[in-house]
Scaffold this motif. Structure first.
Motif, short mmCIF file in Angstrom:
data_model
loop_
_atom_site.label_atom_id
_atom_site.label_comp_id
_atom_site.label_asym_id
_atom_site.label_seq_id
_atom_site.Cartn_x
_atom_site.Cartn_y
_atom_site.Cartn_z
N ARG A 1 -7.01 1.99 5.48
CA ARG A 1 -7.12 0.55 5.21
C ARG A 1 -5.75 -0.10 5.06
NH1 ARG A 1 -11.36 3.59 3.81
NH2 ARG A 1 -13.40 2.60 3.58
N ASP A 2 -4.73 0.60 5.51
CA ASP A 2 -3.35 0.10 5.46
C ASP A 2 -2.90 -0.17 4.03
OD1 ASP A 2 -0.98 -0.40 6.80
OD2 ASP A 2 -1.38 -2.55 6.95
N ALA A 3 -3.28 0.74 3.12
CA ALA A 3 -2.92 0.61 1.71
C ALA A 3 -2.17 1.86 1.25
CB ALA A 3 -4.17 0.40 0.85
N VAL A 4 -1.15 1.63 0.43
CA VAL A 4 -0.44 2.73 -0.21
C VAL A 4 -0.86 2.78 -1.68
CG1 VAL A 4 1.54 2.67 1.35
CG2 VAL A 4 1.58 1.30 -0.74
N ILE A 5 -0.78 3.96 -2.24
CA ILE A 5 -1.11 4.16 -3.65
C ILE A 5 0.16 4.51 -4.39
CG2 ILE A 5 -2.41 5.56 -5.30
CD1 ILE A 5 -4.33 6.26 -3.00
N TYR A 6 0.37 3.85 -5.53
CA TYR A 6 1.45 4.20 -6.44
C TYR A 6 0.85 4.47 -7.81
CZ TYR A 6 4.56 1.95 -2.99
OH TYR A 6 5.23 1.59 -1.85
N GLY A 7 1.06 5.66 -8.33
CA GLY A 7 0.65 5.98 -9.69
C GLY A 7 1.85 5.84 -10.60
N VAL A 8 1.62 5.28 -11.80
CA VAL A 8 2.74 4.96 -12.70
C VAL A 8 2.39 5.35 -14.13
CG1 VAL A 8 4.31 3.15 -13.49
CG2 VAL A 8 3.13 2.87 -11.30
N SER A 9 3.36 5.93 -14.82
CA SER A 9 3.28 6.08 -16.28
C SER A 9 4.67 5.86 -16.86
CB SER A 9 2.74 7.45 -16.69
OG SER A 9 3.76 8.42 -16.77
N THR A 10 4.75 5.86 -18.16
CA THR A 10 6.02 5.64 -18.84
C THR A 10 6.79 6.95 -19.05
OG1 THR A 10 4.91 5.67 -20.98
CG2 THR A 10 5.27 3.51 -19.96
N ASP A 11 6.27 8.03 -18.49
CA ASP A 11 6.99 9.30 -18.55
C ASP A 11 8.10 9.31 -17.50
OD1 ASP A 11 5.42 10.99 -20.49
OD2 ASP A 11 3.81 10.46 -19.09
N SER A 12 9.08 10.20 -17.68
CA SER A 12 10.19 10.29 -16.73
C SER A 12 9.78 11.01 -15.46
CB SER A 12 11.38 11.02 -17.37
OG SER A 12 11.13 12.42 -17.37
N GLU A 13 10.60 10.87 -14.44
CA GLU A 13 10.34 11.57 -13.19
C GLU A 13 10.40 13.09 -13.38
OE1 GLU A 13 14.75 10.23 -12.86
OE2 GLU A 13 12.94 9.68 -13.98
N TYR A 14 11.16 13.55 -14.35
CA TYR A 14 11.26 14.99 -14.60
C TYR A 14 9.98 15.51 -15.26
CZ TYR A 14 16.03 13.81 -13.50
OH TYR A 14 17.13 13.33 -12.86
N VAL A 15 9.40 14.71 -16.11
CA VAL A 15 8.11 15.08 -16.71
C VAL A 15 7.04 15.07 -15.62
CG1 VAL A 15 6.35 14.44 -18.40
CG2 VAL A 15 8.77 14.27 -19.00
N THR B 1 -0.30 18.98 -4.75
CA THR B 1 -0.21 18.42 -3.40
C THR B 1 -0.57 16.93 -3.38
OG1 THR B 1 -2.47 19.12 -2.89
CG2 THR B 1 -0.67 20.64 -2.30
N LEU B 2 -0.37 16.27 -4.46
CA LEU B 2 -0.70 14.85 -4.57
C LEU B 2 -0.05 14.06 -3.42
CD1 LEU B 2 -2.27 13.17 -6.66
CD2 LEU B 2 -0.09 12.65 -7.72
N PRO B 3 -0.84 13.27 -2.68
CA PRO B 3 -0.31 12.59 -1.50
C PRO B 3 0.27 11.20 -1.74
CG PRO B 3 -2.68 12.39 -1.54
CD PRO B 3 -2.30 13.20 -2.75
N PHE B 4 0.63 10.88 -2.96
CA PHE B 4 1.26 9.58 -3.24
C PHE B 4 2.29 9.76 -4.34
CE2 PHE B 4 -2.68 9.70 -5.75
CZ PHE B 4 -2.20 9.48 -7.03
N PRO B 5 3.24 8.82 -4.43
CA PRO B 5 4.31 8.94 -5.43
C PRO B 5 3.82 8.68 -6.85
CG PRO B 5 4.82 7.22 -3.81
CD PRO B 5 3.45 7.68 -3.54
N MET B 6 4.44 9.40 -7.77
CA MET B 6 4.24 9.18 -9.21
C MET B 6 5.51 8.47 -9.71
SD MET B 6 2.80 12.95 -10.25
CE MET B 6 2.13 12.58 -11.86
N LEU B 7 5.37 7.20 -10.08
CA LEU B 7 6.51 6.39 -10.49
C LEU B 7 6.78 6.54 -11.98
CD1 LEU B 7 5.46 5.17 -7.77
CD2 LEU B 7 6.36 3.00 -8.57
N ALA B 8 8.05 6.56 -12.34
CA ALA B 8 8.48 6.74 -13.73
C ALA B 8 9.00 5.41 -14.28
CB ALA B 8 9.57 7.81 -13.79
N ASP B 9 8.20 4.79 -15.12
CA ASP B 9 8.56 3.51 -15.74
C ASP B 9 9.09 3.76 -17.15
OD1 ASP B 9 8.81 0.76 -16.11
OD2 ASP B 9 6.69 0.48 -16.61
N ILE B 10 10.15 4.58 -17.23
CA ILE B 10 10.62 5.03 -18.55
C ILE B 10 11.19 3.90 -19.40
CG2 ILE B 10 10.95 7.42 -17.91
CD1 ILE B 10 13.91 6.86 -17.52
N LYS B 11 11.70 2.85 -18.77
CA LYS B 11 12.18 1.69 -19.55
C LYS B 11 11.04 0.71 -19.86
CE LYS B 11 16.85 1.72 -17.62
NZ LYS B 11 17.81 0.88 -16.84
#
Length: 179
Positions: free
Chosen positions: A68-82, A95-105
């Motif tokens: 459907r021409d949509a991307v998925i972004y998952g986000v939490s306040t944890d760091s990229e290292y976590v 094997t998660l097929p979308f990025p996990m974004l780190a909103d640490i600030k």
């Protein structure tokens, strides 16, 4: 909280896209995936119990969202290292097929208004953003209640019709005709 018709705020966040430390990290911005729909969903914390069920469910539907021409972004306040450690230790996330974004600030979470006032973590919020960058759907659940990614896909289908869709409408069904 930002809502329907608001422009998604600018963001530039580190993200995890694999379990290989050499290639795991990238940056995702509001301008990433131009011209595509964006499904941005937040969860409170990594290494918890409800969160991986939702994340894995979105992962299982990633192909349907991509169709459907949509991307998925998952986000939490944890760091990229976590995020990386969690992906490497949890079989449903490897094997998660979308990025996990780190909103640490907590900048994106705060700008969208989805920070829990007492816990300081993101609520279970979901946003569908159209290709022009406008929010077209918002849903927020309590920390203890998981969301339904299949419903998010249904709403995306309805939004893409640009028509009037009745309650429980499903892709392929008739839309309503204004008199």
């Amino acid at each position: 909280m930002l809502t329907i018709g608001c422009k998604i705020p600018a963001f530039d966040l580190p993200a995890v896209v694999s379990t290989d430390p050499a290639t795991a990290f990238t940056r995702i911005t509001r301008e990433s995936a131009p011209g595509q729909w964006k499904v941005i969903f937040f969860w409170p914390k990594d290494f918890t119990f409800v969160c991986p069920t939702e994340i894995a469910a979105f992962g299982e539907l990633a192909g349907a969202f991509a169709e459907r021409d949509a991307v998925i972004y998952g986000v939490s306040t944890d760091s990229e290292y976590v995020h990386l450690a969690w992906r490497r230790s949890h079989p449903d996330l490897e094997t998660l097929p979308f990025p996990m974004l780190a909103d640490i600030k907590r900048e994106l979470s705060a700008a969208l208004g989805v920070l829990h006032p007492d816990e300081g973590v993101a609520l279970r919020a979901t946003f569908i953003v159209d290709p022009a960058g406008f929010i077209r759907f918002v849903s927020v659940n309590d920390l203890s209640v998981g969301r339904n990614p299949q419903e998010v896909l249904r709403v995306l289908d309805a939004l893409r019709t640009e028509a009037l869709c009745p309650c429980n409408w499903q892709k392929g069904e008739d839309v309503l005709q204004a008199a």
